[in-house]
Enzyme design. Structure first.
Site, PDB file in Angstrom:
ATOM      1  N   ARG A   1       4.360   2.414 -10.338  1.00 51.76           N
ATOM      2  CA  ARG A   1       3.779   2.405 -10.003  1.00 51.76           C
ATOM      3  C   ARG A   1       2.329   3.408 -11.141  1.00 51.76           C
ATOM      4  O   ARG A   1       0.995   2.994 -11.481  1.00 51.76           O
ATOM      5  CB  ARG A   1       3.080   2.957  -8.158  1.00 51.76           C
ATOM      6  CG  ARG A   1       1.666   2.210  -7.486  1.00 51.76           C
ATOM      7  CD  ARG A   1       1.445   1.823  -6.836  1.00 51.76           C
ATOM      8  NE  ARG A   1       1.581   3.202  -6.319  1.00 51.76           N
ATOM      9  CZ  ARG A   1       1.464   3.911  -4.865  1.00 51.76           C
ATOM     10  NH1 ARG A   1       1.275   2.671  -3.958  1.00 51.76           N
ATOM     11  NH2 ARG A   1       1.881   5.577  -4.442  1.00 51.76           N
TER      12      ARG A   1
ATOM     13  N   LYS B   1      -3.349   3.995  -8.933  1.00 55.15           N
ATOM     14  CA  LYS B   1      -3.817   5.327  -7.880  1.00 55.15           C
ATOM     15  C   LYS B   1      -4.538   6.233  -8.870  1.00 55.15           C
ATOM     16  O   LYS B   1      -3.869   6.469  -9.746  1.00 55.15           O
ATOM     17  CB  LYS B   1      -2.143   5.518  -7.690  1.00 55.15           C
ATOM     18  CG  LYS B   1      -2.452   5.648  -6.228  1.00 55.15           C
ATOM     19  CD  LYS B   1      -1.776   5.589  -5.468  1.00 55.15           C
ATOM     20  CE  LYS B   1      -1.587   7.291  -4.401  1.00 55.15           C
ATOM     21  NZ  LYS B   1      -1.851   6.673  -3.357  1.00 55.15           N
TER      22      LYS B   1
ATOM     23  N   GLU C   1      -8.724  -2.554   2.268  1.00 56.54           N
ATOM     24  CA  GLU C   1      -8.316  -1.413   2.877  1.00 56.54           C
ATOM     25  C   GLU C   1      -8.793  -0.961   2.769  1.00 56.54           C
ATOM     26  O   GLU C   1     -10.380  -0.792   3.794  1.00 56.54           O
ATOM     27  CB  GLU C   1      -6.751  -1.447   1.639  1.00 56.54           C
ATOM     28  CG  GLU C   1      -7.498  -0.081   0.443  1.00 56.54           C
ATOM     29  CD  GLU C   1      -6.492  -0.270  -0.359  1.00 56.54           C
ATOM     30  OE1 GLU C   1      -5.348   0.705  -0.377  1.00 56.54           O
ATOM     31  OE2 GLU C   1      -6.818  -0.105  -1.239  1.00 56.54           O
TER      32      GLU C   1
HETATM   33  C1  PLP Z   1      -1.858   6.061  -2.351  1.00 57.53           C
HETATM   34  C2  PLP Z   1      -2.391   5.246  -1.772  1.00 57.53           C
HETATM   35  C3  PLP Z   1      -2.021   3.475  -0.455  1.00 57.53           C
HETATM   36  C4  PLP Z   1      -0.496   4.164   0.359  1.00 57.53           C
HETATM   37  O1  PLP Z   1       0.484   3.824  -0.676  1.00 57.53           O
HETATM   38  P1  PLP Z   1       2.096   4.182  -0.064  1.00 57.53           P
HETATM   39  O2  PLP Z   1       2.377   4.312  -1.399  1.00 57.53           O
HETATM   40  O3  PLP Z   1       2.386   4.155   1.563  1.00 57.53           O
HETATM   41  O4  PLP Z   1       1.572   5.899  -0.186  1.00 57.53           O
HETATM   42  C5  PLP Z   1      -2.712   3.498   0.388  1.00 57.53           C
HETATM   43  N1  PLP Z   1      -4.338   2.803  -0.697  1.00 57.53           N
HETATM   44  C6  PLP Z   1      -4.590   3.563  -1.863  1.00 57.53           C
HETATM   45  C7  PLP Z   1      -5.947   3.193  -1.996  1.00 57.53           C
HETATM   46  C8  PLP Z   1      -4.116   4.556  -2.106  1.00 57.53           C
HETATM   47  O5  PLP Z   1      -4.474   5.490  -3.006  1.00 57.53           O
END
Ligand code: PLP
Length: 341
Positions: A82, A184, A220
């Protein structure tokens, strides 16, 4: 070496400096070997790309102690992948996944005394990130970068049981179609701060973001993916190109299907449907699943039948199975648990 004298179960989620961090610099078109260092400060140009144009990407994962005393990390290969994808989108040189895993392992090993003992509920949070370190004033990518991994011990997410939270439908958008919602990056968080502070001021725990184009589909929250359970026990998670692909959510979908024999759907979820679901939760590394009891849409309340006292039945099974796998109490799928020592 001995464990640090920390009251593990009363730790919160705050930065606490640990002994070592891993640092690698990118210069003249290549990453150097990288070193572990005790220096927790960074000195960069006042004009660094990260400071002026937010050129930075990050990851978050946990190291913890399993029931048989090993220190492990959960699926760090997916964090590495990622981070590669996030970097490409911001014109940051890719830090290869294999080297990423190696750096994460070295950093955890070097801070092993800060990995909380089994049973405390606490974990060692690992934060890898890359940022543009050289000066940039005209808008373009930096020439030099730093990749860094630090760790910080964090407490159990749920102190005294997982109480369902209340969220609201947010009037602002998190991510544009064809934008940066799927990577991210700090920039997605900077622009969410106003909304989260406002949500807290209004008595809500989180914001539910809808799709920016039509405001009819569920995306989300600021930092966690949604998971719903239908009244007949199907696990449904929203699909959209502007949702960040949560590793916890992907793992839970696998667990639902392969361990619990549930039907799983990953598809667009209309907000209209939400009132018909039986359970709702938020998934991310920090909490695994936070149960949602209520969603408020401009005064109109959606109250899930699972209520405000405890996790829904299916949510709870998912939570217990995944945390059981993480803690070494339930056999993990091949490759999920990276043993560090
Ligand atoms: C990090 C993150 C998540 C959760 O991802 P994980 O890999 O399960 O920790 C969900 N949404 C956003 C916007 C994120 O930055």
């Amino acid at each position: 070496m001995a464990k640090k004298d920390i009251d593990w179960s009363s730790l919160g989620f705050a930065y606490q400096k640990t002994d070592k961090r891993f640092v690698s610099n990118y210069k003249d078109g290549k990453w150097d070997e990288g070193v572990l260092t005790e220096d927790s400060n960074i000195v960069i140009s006042e004009c660094a790309g990260v400071l002026q144009y937010a050129q930075t990407v990050f990851e978050g994962l946990k190291a913890y102690t399993t029931v048989d005393g090993h220190i492990v990390a959960f699926r760090p290969d997916l964090n590495g992948e990622r981070l590669e994808n996030s970097a490409r989108r911001l014109e940051i040189p890719v830090y290869p996944k294999e080297k990423f895993i190696d750096a994460v392992v070295k950093t955890i090993e070097a801070n092993a005394d800060y990995v909380p003992p089994y049973g405390t509920g606490a974990t060692l949070y690992v934060r890898p990130f890359i940022f543009g370190s050289s000066a940039v004033i005209g808008v373009k990518p930096a020439e030099e970068y730093q990749f860094r991994v630090f760790t910080t011990p964090v407490g159990p997410y749920f102190k005294g049981g997982a109480k369902p939270i209340t969220i609201r439908v947010c009037d602002y958008d998190r991510a544009a179609p064809h934008g940066t919602g799927h990577i991210k990056v700090g920039l997605n968080y900077a622009m969410s701060l106003y909304q989260i502070v406002d949500a807290h001021n209004q008595g809500f725990d989180e914001n539910m973001y809808l799709d920016a184009a039509t405001r009819t589909y569920v995306e989300e929250t600021g930092g966690a993916n949604f998971l719903f359970v239908t009244k007949d026990g199907t696990v449904v998670t929203p699909k959209s190109d502007s949702i960040l692909p949560s590793i916890t959510r992907r793992s839970l979908m696998y667990v639902a299907e392969k361990y619990l024999g549930l039907k799983v759907e990953h598809r667009p979820v209309a907000f209209e449907e939400v009132k018909d679901f039986a359970e709702c939760g938020l998934c991310g590394t920090a909490a695994v699943i936070s149960p949602v009891g209520k969603i408020v849409d401009h005064g109109k309340e959606i109250c899930f039948p699972s209520g405000m006292e405890e996790m829904g039945e299916v949510t709870k099974k998912l939570y217990e199975t995944l945390t059981g796998i993480q803690m070494g109490k339930i056999e993990a799928p091949e490759g999920w648990i990276k043993v560090i020592k």
